[in-house]
Design an enzyme around this catalytic site. Structure first.
Site, short mmCIF file in Angstrom:
data_model
loop_
_atom_site.label_atom_id
_atom_site.label_comp_id
_atom_site.label_asym_id
_atom_site.label_seq_id
_atom_site.Cartn_x
_atom_site.Cartn_y
_atom_site.Cartn_z
N VAL A 61 0.81 -1.21 0.00
CA VAL A 61 0.00 0.00 0.00
C VAL A 61 0.85 1.27 0.00
O VAL A 61 0.33 2.36 -0.27
CB VAL A 61 -0.97 -0.01 1.21
CG1 VAL A 61 -0.24 0.30 2.50
CG2 VAL A 61 -2.14 0.93 1.00
N TYR A 62 2.13 1.17 0.29
CA TYR A 62 3.00 2.35 0.29
C TYR A 62 3.16 2.85 -1.15
O TYR A 62 3.75 2.18 -2.00
CB TYR A 62 4.38 2.03 0.86
CG TYR A 62 4.43 1.73 2.34
CD1 TYR A 62 3.30 1.84 3.15
CD2 TYR A 62 5.62 1.33 2.93
CE1 TYR A 62 3.36 1.56 4.50
CE2 TYR A 62 5.69 1.05 4.30
CZ TYR A 62 4.55 1.16 5.07
OH TYR A 62 4.62 0.88 6.41
N SER A 63 2.64 4.05 -1.39
CA SER A 63 2.70 4.66 -2.73
C SER A 63 2.14 3.73 -3.81
O SER A 63 2.65 3.67 -4.92
CB SER A 63 4.14 5.09 -3.08
OG SER A 63 4.56 6.13 -2.23
N ASP A 64 1.09 2.99 -3.44
CA ASP A 64 0.40 2.11 -4.39
C ASP A 64 1.37 1.16 -5.08
O ASP A 64 1.32 0.95 -6.30
CB ASP A 64 -0.35 2.94 -5.44
CG ASP A 64 -1.36 2.12 -6.23
OD1 ASP A 64 -1.83 1.09 -5.71
OD2 ASP A 64 -1.66 2.51 -7.38
N GLY A 65 2.26 0.57 -4.29
CA GLY A 65 3.25 -0.36 -4.81
C GLY A 65 4.55 0.30 -5.21
O GLY A 65 5.54 -0.39 -5.48
#
Length: 343
Positions: A61-65
């Protein structure tokens, strides 16, 4: 660098690990945290490895992958480090874009492996408890992933005590892999971990991997009583997402940190992290940095220890009345009854 184990496992991890939430920088929260590209990330990783920091933590979920992608591209030697990632939080609006069902878990691990450019994950953590999926389904799927060699160890993150204990009991019943670590919020400004999750960790031999050790950026040494939040502080953009803290209690903690920092010749962040490293169950503290100067300062939290009197003053400044049923254990003797022996 000091090396410890995750709970009762044999996995050796550094006392400090590196959080890659600053890699990628997509979206309102993560762009405020940082925006390290591959070259910047590679430089930070090299500094970490030189200092003995071999564990790198990320999440899908960090920066959408994007964090996983940058981390994977920045790694020079996969065999020289450990990768920890997390899954379970929403990655989209679809019905299978969140949670820990078998379908979601297998797909999420395959996607993470592609983004990271690796064929195995050293530590896979469940980013949150999924009340809609049976625990047996979750753990059986994790067992399948471990047996397939795609995951080596499993852990939890942000679980309640009963959720973690239920997961451990079911794993034991079926001889499935146990959670060896619990990634938790723990800092001088946030000590709720001590009242239920720490005793559970001691009893069940589950180590703590600590996130946000500087209280969501409030213990950097830049926040002072009677002064505005400095320009450039990410708190301007991220405070709404962070754990809350009473303002007067925060300044009391900062005052105590300032005093101890002056006595030891260390920075405020170094003192705050050193306090955590002396706590029971703590296997590793995740440090983060947007630049080399921040990273090198945080690395200075190891190689020395606080004196007992200094720890006692920090304990007193950060003390808070716990909720029922833990307030009878608030005294030193009561805390010892909850936590009879260190891990």
């Amino acid at each position: 660098m000091e090396y410890r184990t995750f709970g009762a496992s044999g996995l050796k991890v550094p006392a400090l690990s590196f959080g890659t939430g600053t890699f990628g920088g997509k979206g309102p929260l993560f762009s405020a945290w940082g925006n390290s590209d591959v070259d910047d990330a590679r430089r930070l990783i090299d500094i970490c490895l030189e200092a003995g920091v071999t564990l790198f933590d990320t999440a899908d979920v960090y920066s959408d992958g994007g964090s996983e992608e940058v981390l994977g591209a920045a790694i020079r030697r996969r065999d020289k480090l450990l990768i920890s990632t997390k899954t379970g939080l929403p990655m989209g609006d679809g019905p299978s874009d969140a949670g820990l069902s078998r379908h979601r878990l297998i797909g999420a691990v395959e996607a993470a492996l592609r983004r990271l450019g690796t064929d195995y994950i050293d530590l896979l953590q469940l980013h949150a408890f999924d009340a809609f999926t049976p625990v047996e389904e979750v753990l059986h799927t994790l067992d399948t992933l471990v047996r397939a060699g795609k995951v080596r160890y499993i852990g939890a993150s942000n679980f309640a005590g009963w959720q973690l204990m239920k997961s451990l009991a079911i794993a034991d019943r079926h001889s499935w892999p146990r959670h060896v670590v619990h990634q938790v919020y723990y800092s001088l400004t946030g000590r709720d971990y001590e009242w239920e999750l720490m005793p559970l960790g001691l009893d069940q031999k589950v180590g703590a991997l600590v996130w946000s050790p500087l209280g969501w950026g409030r213990l950097t040494g830049k926040i002072r009583r009677g002064q505005p939040i400095p320009q450039g502080s990410r708190l301007h953009d991220t405070a709404q997402w962070g754990p809350p803290v009473d303002e007067e209690r925060l300044y009391r903690i900062v005052d105590a940190l300032d005093a101890v920092a002056a006595e030891t010749g260390r920075s405020v962040p170094q003192v705050a992290i050193a306090w955590l490293l002396a706590r029971p169950t703590v296997s590793s503290v995740i440090i983060g940095a947007r630049n080399e100067a921040q990273l090198r300062d945080n690395l200075g939290a190891v190689g020395w220890t606080l004196e007992p009197g200094q720890i006692a003053r920090l304990d007193a400044a950060s003390d808070v009345m716990p909720a029922y049923p833990y307030y009878p254990y608030r005294t030193q003797e009561g805390f010892a009854r909850l936590n009879p022996s260190p891990v």
